[in-house]
Write a protein that holds these residues in place. Structure first.
Motif, short mmCIF file in Angstrom:
data_model
loop_
_atom_site.label_atom_id
_atom_site.label_comp_id
_atom_site.label_asym_id
_atom_site.label_seq_id
_atom_site.Cartn_x
_atom_site.Cartn_y
_atom_site.Cartn_z
N ALA A 279 -22.70 17.38 25.76
CA ALA A 279 -22.44 17.80 24.38
C ALA A 279 -21.57 16.78 23.67
N GLU A 280 -20.61 16.19 24.37
CA GLU A 280 -19.74 15.17 23.77
C GLU A 280 -20.57 13.95 23.35
N ALA A 281 -21.50 13.54 24.23
CA ALA A 281 -22.35 12.39 23.92
C ALA A 281 -23.24 12.66 22.72
N ALA A 286 -24.48 12.04 16.73
CA ALA A 286 -24.60 12.58 15.37
C ALA A 286 -23.56 11.95 14.44
N TRP A 287 -22.35 11.79 14.94
CA TRP A 287 -21.30 11.16 14.13
C TRP A 287 -21.69 9.72 13.79
N ALA A 288 -22.18 8.96 14.79
CA ALA A 288 -22.52 7.56 14.56
C ALA A 288 -23.66 7.42 13.55
N TYR A 293 -24.78 3.91 11.67
CA TYR A 293 -25.13 3.11 12.83
C TYR A 293 -26.55 3.46 13.30
N ALA A 294 -27.22 2.48 13.87
CA ALA A 294 -28.47 2.74 14.56
C ALA A 294 -28.13 3.35 15.92
N VAL A 295 -28.79 4.45 16.26
CA VAL A 295 -28.51 5.16 17.50
C VAL A 295 -29.83 5.40 18.24
N ILE A 296 -29.85 5.05 19.52
CA ILE A 296 -31.02 5.36 20.35
C ILE A 296 -30.78 6.73 20.98
N ASN A 301 -25.30 10.62 29.73
CA ASN A 301 -23.91 10.74 29.30
C ASN A 301 -23.42 9.47 28.63
N PHE A 302 -24.32 8.77 27.98
CA PHE A 302 -23.98 7.54 27.26
C PHE A 302 -24.92 7.37 26.08
N THR A 303 -24.52 6.48 25.17
CA THR A 303 -25.26 6.27 23.94
C THR A 303 -25.23 4.79 23.58
N LEU A 304 -26.35 4.26 23.12
CA LEU A 304 -26.40 2.92 22.55
C LEU A 304 -26.28 3.02 21.04
N ILE A 305 -25.32 2.27 20.47
CA ILE A 305 -25.20 2.22 19.01
C ILE A 305 -25.25 0.76 18.55
N GLY A 306 -25.65 0.54 17.33
CA GLY A 306 -25.75 -0.80 16.75
C GLY A 306 -26.10 -0.66 15.27
N ARG A 307 -26.87 -1.59 14.72
CA ARG A 307 -27.02 -2.89 15.36
C ARG A 307 -25.99 -3.81 14.77
N PHE A 308 -25.39 -4.61 15.64
CA PHE A 308 -24.30 -5.48 15.26
C PHE A 308 -24.77 -6.93 15.27
N ALA A 309 -24.44 -7.66 14.23
CA ALA A 309 -24.77 -9.09 14.19
C ALA A 309 -24.03 -9.84 15.29
N ASP A 310 -22.83 -9.40 15.61
CA ASP A 310 -22.03 -10.02 16.66
C ASP A 310 -21.42 -8.90 17.50
#
Length: 363
Positions: A279-281, A286-288, A293-296, A301-310
């Motif tokens: 639930a925390e993940a 949802a917050w990101a 942020y782009a979220v996959i 229990n983990f999340t990929l967020i982006g997309r970052f130029a650096d």
């Protein structure tokens, strides 16, 4: 003093670096998908008592078959499994080492699908198994046609499908795994290290239909036992026998077996933490998304967020604020492990603080 260059190191190991995510002493550690909650005082006391009992026989070798632990694992998994269809080892790392020692090796191939777990090529390298990969779909999923085409093209003896996949958290449906197993003679390993965090069904449901299917799990995440080093698999008894041939004698210590059995006895309590972390993940995702942020979408229990130029700069900026996440996965993304509410609040505050300075962030 000598250096590695002075030693007769295997040619394929020259220039290689040891695997490992940064282990840094910072206030918020969210980089290695650990369970942030230690075992409760009650569980710790029971573990301590089990260790005292085990200490009384440490002059003797442990049960090399880990019979009682395997029986406990079979009961936990259900699906009519018995101890002879379960194998346990020092983390899922050693489970994969056993499988590739038995079914890989020189002249044989292991196939998996990228992006995926960064240890897979090292398992293959260490067992002298050729490592081949095929990209996942653009949404980081897999379909049976893609997998079976890759099998026909590469002719592997071992196929590894991670679901939920690390680092993307995406899942593969049972219909896909069922069709793949029906279409190949290869050993198909479904890596379910994060299955307890997922709302979907397990490939355990398919074991009786496919004798070359292996389902790999770990106690590191769901059972808050990363320091205990216990991984396990469920498969046909013949596959377990193959692992028994290649395992080192007495590979699983008496202490490890004792502690793992206590953890399994408290599965209900520990799995309640799993639901909290999932639930925390999902809440962080949802917050990101709300911050652009782009979220996959993940079922782990983990999340990929982006997309970052650096992305490295963002990683460093967070580390400078005492928050350690993981620089891994597709270009432009960072991986965030679910932590306690306090840890996640600190991460959100830091990202809000950084957002005006992050260049190239795209929804």
């Amino acid at each position: 003093m000598i250096t590695l260059a002075d030693l007769p190191l295997r040619a394929d190991l020259v220039g290689q670096e040891p695997y490992g995510a940064p282990q840094l002493q910072v206030p918020v550690v969210l980089n290695v998908n650990e369970n942030p909650y230690p075992p409760s005082p009650l569980i710790r006391h029971e573990m301590a008592a089990a260790l005292v009992t085990a200490a009384g026989t440490l002059n003797r070798y442990p049960d090399r078959e880990a019979t009682q632990l395997r029986a406990d694992l079979a009961r936990y998994l259900g699906h009519g499994l018995t101890a002879d269809r379960v194998w346990a080892a020092n983390g899922s790392n050693e489970i994969m080492a056993h499988l590739l020692t038995a079914f890989g090796g020189p002249g044989r191939r292991m196939l998996t699908f990228t992006p995926s777990y960064s240890m897979y090529p090292e398992y293959a390298r260490n067992t002298c198994t050729e490592f081949v990969t095929v990209p996942r779909r653009a949404d980081f999923g897999l379909d049976a046609g893609l997998v079976l085409d890759a099998i026909r093209e590469t002719e592997p003896t071992v196929v590894v499908i991670a679901t939920p996949n690390n680092p993307t958290g995406t899942v593969v449906g049972l219909d896909v795994i069922d069709e793949v197993c029906s279409g190949t003679e290869a050993i198909v390993v479904v890596d379910e290290a994060y299955q307890e965090f997922s709302s979907g069904p397990s490939a355990l449901e398919l074991l009786d239909r496919h004798p070359r299917l292996v389902v790999s799990r770990t106690m590191s995440k769901a059972f808050a036992l990363a320091g205990g080093r216990v991984g396990y698999l469920a498969a046909d008894a013949a596959i377990v026998d193959a692992c028994r041939i290649v395992r080192l004698p007495y590979h699983l210590s008496a202490q490890t077996q004792a502690v793992a059995r206590v953890a399994l006895a408290h599965a209900d309590e520990l799995l309640a933490q799993v639901r909290q972390l999932a639930a925390e993940a999902r809440g962080f995702e949802a917050w990101a998304k709300g911050r652009g942020y782009a979220v996959i979408d993940s079922q782990a229990n983990f999340t990929l967020i982006g997309r970052f130029a650096d992305r490295h700069q963002v990683w460093q900026d967070l580390l400078d604020r005492g928050i350690l996440i993981r620089e891994t996965g597709p270009d432009g993304y960072l991986r965030v492990s679910a932590g306690t509410p306090e840890e996640m609040a600190a991460l959100r505050a830091a990202l809000d603080d950084l957002l005006p300075t992050i260049e190239g962030t795209t929804p």
